[in-house]
Enzyme design. Structure first.
Site, PDB file in Angstrom:
ATOM      1  N   ARG A 189       6.171   1.323   2.341  1.00  0.00           N
ATOM      2  CA  ARG A 189       7.179   2.032   1.542  1.00  0.00           C
ATOM      3  C   ARG A 189       8.589   1.706   2.041  1.00  0.00           C
ATOM      4  O   ARG A 189       9.512   1.513   1.249  1.00  0.00           O
ATOM      5  CB  ARG A 189       6.938   3.540   1.593  1.00  0.00           C
ATOM      6  CG  ARG A 189       5.722   3.997   0.830  1.00  0.00           C
ATOM      7  CD  ARG A 189       5.661   5.516   0.705  1.00  0.00           C
ATOM      8  NE  ARG A 189       5.862   6.223   1.953  1.00  0.00           N
ATOM      9  CZ  ARG A 189       4.887   6.598   2.785  1.00  0.00           C
ATOM     10  NH1 ARG A 189       3.633   6.347   2.493  1.00  0.00           N
ATOM     11  NH2 ARG A 189       5.174   7.250   3.891  1.00  0.00           N
TER      12      ARG A 189
ATOM     13  N   ASN B 117       0.885  -1.165   0.000  1.00  0.00           N
ATOM     14  CA  ASN B 117       0.000   0.000   0.000  1.00  0.00           C
ATOM     15  C   ASN B 117       0.923   1.216   0.000  1.00  0.00           C
ATOM     16  O   ASN B 117       1.607   1.473   0.999  1.00  0.00           O
ATOM     17  CB  ASN B 117      -0.914   0.008   1.221  1.00  0.00           C
ATOM     18  CG  ASN B 117      -1.841   1.201   1.255  1.00  0.00           C
ATOM     19  OD1 ASN B 117      -1.626   2.199   0.583  1.00  0.00           O
ATOM     20  ND2 ASN B 117      -2.885   1.107   2.057  1.00  0.00           N
TER      21      ASN B 117
ATOM     22  N   ARG C 200       0.490   4.197   0.462  1.00  0.00           N
ATOM     23  CA  ARG C 200       0.179   5.216   1.474  1.00  0.00           C
ATOM     24  C   ARG C 200       0.738   4.855   2.850  1.00  0.00           C
ATOM     25  O   ARG C 200       0.688   5.665   3.769  1.00  0.00           O
ATOM     26  CB  ARG C 200      -1.333   5.401   1.581  1.00  0.00           C
ATOM     27  CG  ARG C 200      -1.936   5.997   0.335  1.00  0.00           C
ATOM     28  CD  ARG C 200      -3.405   6.304   0.547  1.00  0.00           C
ATOM     29  NE  ARG C 200      -4.026   6.513  -0.737  1.00  0.00           N
ATOM     30  CZ  ARG C 200      -5.177   6.001  -1.111  1.00  0.00           C
ATOM     31  NH1 ARG C 200      -5.869   5.259  -0.286  1.00  0.00           N
ATOM     32  NH2 ARG C 200      -5.656   6.239  -2.305  1.00  0.00           N
ATOM     33  N   CYS C 201       1.236   3.639   2.990  1.00  0.00           N
ATOM     34  CA  CYS C 201       1.713   3.140   4.282  1.00  0.00           C
ATOM     35  C   CYS C 201       3.222   3.294   4.391  1.00  0.00           C
ATOM     36  O   CYS C 201       3.977   2.802   3.553  1.00  0.00           O
ATOM     37  CB  CYS C 201       1.318   1.666   4.421  1.00  0.00           C
ATOM     38  SG  CYS C 201       2.027   0.847   5.868  1.00  0.00           S
ATOM     39  N   GLY C 202       3.678   3.961   5.442  1.00  0.00           N
ATOM     40  CA  GLY C 202       5.106   4.170   5.658  1.00  0.00           C
ATOM     41  C   GLY C 202       5.873   2.869   5.832  1.00  0.00           C
ATOM     42  O   GLY C 202       6.990   2.734   5.329  1.00  0.00           O
TER      43      GLY C 202
END
Length: 113
Positions: free
Chosen positions: A15, A8, A10-12
């Site tokens: 990433r 995802n 948007r997920c730190g």
């Protein structure tokens, strides 16, 4: 080495795991599990291969978890909820020939590379 990440952007944590994989010189298969939702069979395989309990693969802090009244739900209900509402699937899940794990924190991915 084939590496797959349920990602995802948007997920730190997601990433971060992806950055570690790429820093190791590997371009992984990136699966957007929100649109390419894992089947129950795939979820069960990840659970078996990682040693996680079903509840550990669920994002219990998502609003939909409370909205669906999933606290205390059995494994079958949690698996069904993850398929219907993939936002409930915890991430990032990383699958490699060395193993499968939920890579939170993202540094956990290093043991799989």
């Amino acid at each position: 080495m084939t590496v797959t990440i349920w990602h995802n952007p948007r997920c730190g944590n997601s990433r971060g795991a992806l950055e570690h994989i790429r820093a190791a010189g590997i371009e992984p298969v990136i699966r957007d599990y929100l649109t390419d939702v894992p089947s129950e069979v795939e979820l069960r395989k990840v659970l078996k291969d990682s040693g996680l309990q079903v509840i550990e693969l669920v994002r219990t802090k998502e609003a939909v978890f409370d909205e669906l009244g999933l606290k205390g739900a059995d494994d079958a209900a949690l698996l069904a909820a993850m398929q219907t509402h993939p936002i409930l699937i915890n991430r990032p899940v990383v699958i490699t020939p060395k193993g499968t794990d939920l890579c939170r924190p993202p540094e956990k991915v290093l043991a799989l590379l």
